[in-house]
Design a protein around this motif. Structure first.
Motif, PDB file in Angstrom:
ATOM      1  N   CYS A 122       0.866  -1.179   0.000  1.00 18.38           N
ATOM      2  CA  CYS A 122       0.000   0.000   0.000  1.00 18.38           C
ATOM      3  C   CYS A 122       0.905   1.231   0.000  1.00 18.38           C
ATOM      4  O   CYS A 122       2.117   1.134   0.228  1.00 18.38           O
TER       5      CYS A 122
ATOM      6  N   ARG B 108       0.767   3.745   2.099  1.00 11.93           N
ATOM      7  CA  ARG B 108       1.165   4.008   3.481  1.00 11.93           C
ATOM      8  C   ARG B 108       0.276   3.184   4.400  1.00 11.93           C
ATOM      9  O   ARG B 108      -0.933   3.110   4.200  1.00 11.93           O
ATOM     10  N   LYS B 109       0.864   2.570   5.387  1.00  7.90           N
ATOM     11  CA  LYS B 109       0.118   1.738   6.333  1.00  7.90           C
ATOM     12  C   LYS B 109      -0.767   2.619   7.221  1.00  7.90           C
ATOM     13  O   LYS B 109      -0.300   3.577   7.827  1.00  7.90           O
ATOM     14  N   CYS B 110      -2.051   2.298   7.282  1.00  2.84           N
ATOM     15  CA  CYS B 110      -2.974   3.055   8.129  1.00  2.84           C
ATOM     16  C   CYS B 110      -2.822   2.632   9.589  1.00  2.84           C
ATOM     17  O   CYS B 110      -2.561   1.457   9.870  1.00  2.84           O
TER      18      CYS B 110
ATOM     19  N   CYS C 138      -4.894  -0.489  10.772  1.00  2.69           N
ATOM     20  CA  CYS C 138      -4.896  -1.669   9.902  1.00  2.69           C
ATOM     21  C   CYS C 138      -4.073  -2.804  10.497  1.00  2.69           C
ATOM     22  O   CYS C 138      -2.892  -2.634  10.827  1.00  2.69           O
TER      23      CYS C 138
ATOM     24  N   SER D 269      -0.173  -5.803   5.236  1.00  4.35           N
ATOM     25  CA  SER D 269       0.101  -4.754   4.259  1.00  4.35           C
ATOM     26  C   SER D 269       1.417  -4.069   4.611  1.00  4.35           C
ATOM     27  O   SER D 269       1.775  -3.943   5.786  1.00  4.35           O
ATOM     28  N   HIS D 270       2.111  -3.632   3.585  1.00  4.91           N
ATOM     29  CA  HIS D 270       3.442  -3.072   3.742  1.00  4.91           C
ATOM     30  C   HIS D 270       3.546  -1.798   2.910  1.00  4.91           C
ATOM     31  O   HIS D 270       3.223  -1.807   1.718  1.00  4.91           O
ATOM     32  N   GLY D 271       3.968  -0.710   3.539  1.00 11.80           N
ATOM     33  CA  GLY D 271       4.099   0.556   2.839  1.00 11.80           C
ATOM     34  C   GLY D 271       5.072   0.451   1.675  1.00 11.80           C
ATOM     35  O   GLY D 271       6.135  -0.168   1.793  1.00 11.80           O
TER      36      GLY D 271
ATOM     37  N   THR E 295      -1.375  -2.734  16.119  1.00 13.81           N
ATOM     38  CA  THR E 295      -1.575  -1.572  15.257  1.00 13.81           C
ATOM     39  C   THR E 295      -1.169  -0.319  16.026  1.00 13.81           C
ATOM     40  O   THR E 295      -1.081  -0.316  17.260  1.00 13.81           O
TER      41      THR E 295
END
Length: 396
Positions: free
Chosen positions: A29, A31-33, A36, A40-42, A215
């Motif tokens: 992605c 940027r990691k939210c 989240c 997922s990895h920025g 998170t």
């Protein structure tokens, strides 16, 4: 022969393999939210798109013997942000999958999209590649809320992205919205719903912000989160407004116009089977001949996945679901559905008799959590409010 059920019966129903879906994970992605907890990895630098497509093909080929001859009813590109991959790459992935698997005619093919990555002409390309459903991670139409959630888009970009997809001829669209956001009140949540309805999507996902372990929000909770009663008031008011606009609730957090329920997610909730390919992807596969159900997953780290996809080291885990655990696994999904489940489906998809859950069902009925006739059971309004408590009855 089927395995004996968890209560020791000598004979059990045949385990009948359910419909099969395919999940494809794109782990990157922008940027990691902070809320989240997905794999997922920025994005850092150029994405290894060609290398990852090749790894997905090796991954799929390794899993093919698990599902020989079974048609795929739905495909779902999740992430991360799959829309970071260009249409040509998505097309290459789908072509490779269709060459190795039999796609059911009219199979639903969903691509998750971050509005911040939408570009003019891109949706025409996705549609030409075979995508026929797009799920937008909008979360809110309030720019202040979006900033507090760490999103990369604003409300204007969200509306523009949806309209670009519609202009490209894609009419099966889902809008993801969150509620009980930092600083959000009932009026703000309803305003989000109104903005969504105005865009006329086929489907709306509406779910509460939760502080998931590992998170940023769990480590440093944001200020201004609504209290539990306020969050419940928001949920009830938004459900009512969606219903007025023609969106019927069919799952805890899913609402759709008639005939537009998400086929892929319905298969999950009905304890269907799915292959999972990609970094961190999970699958569930039933084998009618042996009476086994297994969960299989892939390494989460994209570097490890790219290095080992298609080899023994490319399997992160492969575990059978013991008969004693199947009632909980089944109910964890089925009790999310407003329609509930048929006992015959429980038997066919777990290989257990209904006697295996008779005690738990009786308790749920006594507490007013389940209702229905002798064959079909569904959560009551009270049961839907306390879904986690109902499901916990089946934990052994």
């Amino acid at each position: 022969m089927s395995e004996p059920d968890s209560r020791g019966d000598a004979t059990t129903p045949a385990l009948i393999p359910p419909p099969l879906s395919l999940y494809i994970h794109i782990p990157w992605c922008v940027r990691k939210c902070p809320y989240c907890d997905f794999n997922s990895h920025g994005q850092r630098g150029e994405l290894p798109i060609g290398e990852y497509v090749a790894a997905l093909v090796r991954d799929l080929e390794q899993d093919l013997p698990l599902v020989w001859g079974r048609p795929v009813h739905s495909v779902f590109f999740g992430g991360g942000t799959p829309s970071l991959f260009p249409p040509a790459a998505i097309g290459d992935i789908l072509a490779a999958c269709a060459a190795r698997l039999k796609f059911h005619p009219g199979a639903e093919i969903t691509l998750e999209c971050n509005p911040g990555t939408a570009e003019h002409g891109r949706f025409e390309g996705y549609r030409a590649a075979g995508v026929n459903r797009v799920s937008f991670g909008i979360q809110s139409f309030d720019d202040g809320c979006l900033q507090r959630l760490g999103r990369i888009h604003d409300s204007r970009e969200a509306e523009a992205a949806v309209k670009l997809a519609q202009d490209a001829g894609l009419d099966n669209l889902n809008l993801d919205l969150m509620y009980a956001l930092p600083g959000q009140d009932l009026a703000m949540a309803l305003h989000d719903i109104e903005r969504a309805i105005a865009l006329q999507p086929a489907h709306v996902s509406h779910y509460q912000l939760t502080l998931e372990p590992n998170t940023q929000f769990a480590a440093r909770p944001p200020e201004g989160l609504p209290e539990e009663d306020a969050a419940w008031d928001i949920q009830e008011a938004c459900i009512a407004r969606l219903a007025d606009a023609g969106y019927a609730q069919y799952e805890v957090s899913a609402y759709a116009r008639t005939g537009r329920q998400c086929a892929h997610n319905l298969n999950y909730w009905r304890f269907g089977d799915y292959l999972g390919i990609g970094a961190g992807a999970h699958g569930k596969i039933s084998d009618g001949a042996s009476g086994t159900i297994r969960r299989r997953w892939k390494p989460k780290n994209p570097r490890d996945y790219l290095a080992h996809a298609g080899t023994a080291a490319g399997i992160g885990g492969d575990d059978p679901i013991a008969p004693a655990n199947r009632p909980f696994d089944y109910m964890l999904n089925a009790l999310r559905l407003v329609e509930g489940f048929a006992l015959r489906d429980f038997e066919a998809r777990t290989g257990l008799t209904r006697r295996a859950i008779a005690g738990e069902l009786a308790t749920a009925r006594e507490r007013g959590w389940l209702e229905g006739d002798g064959e079909y059971l569904r959560p009551t309004e009270l049961g839907r409010r306390f879904t986690n408590d109902v499901i916990a009855l089946f934990l052994r």
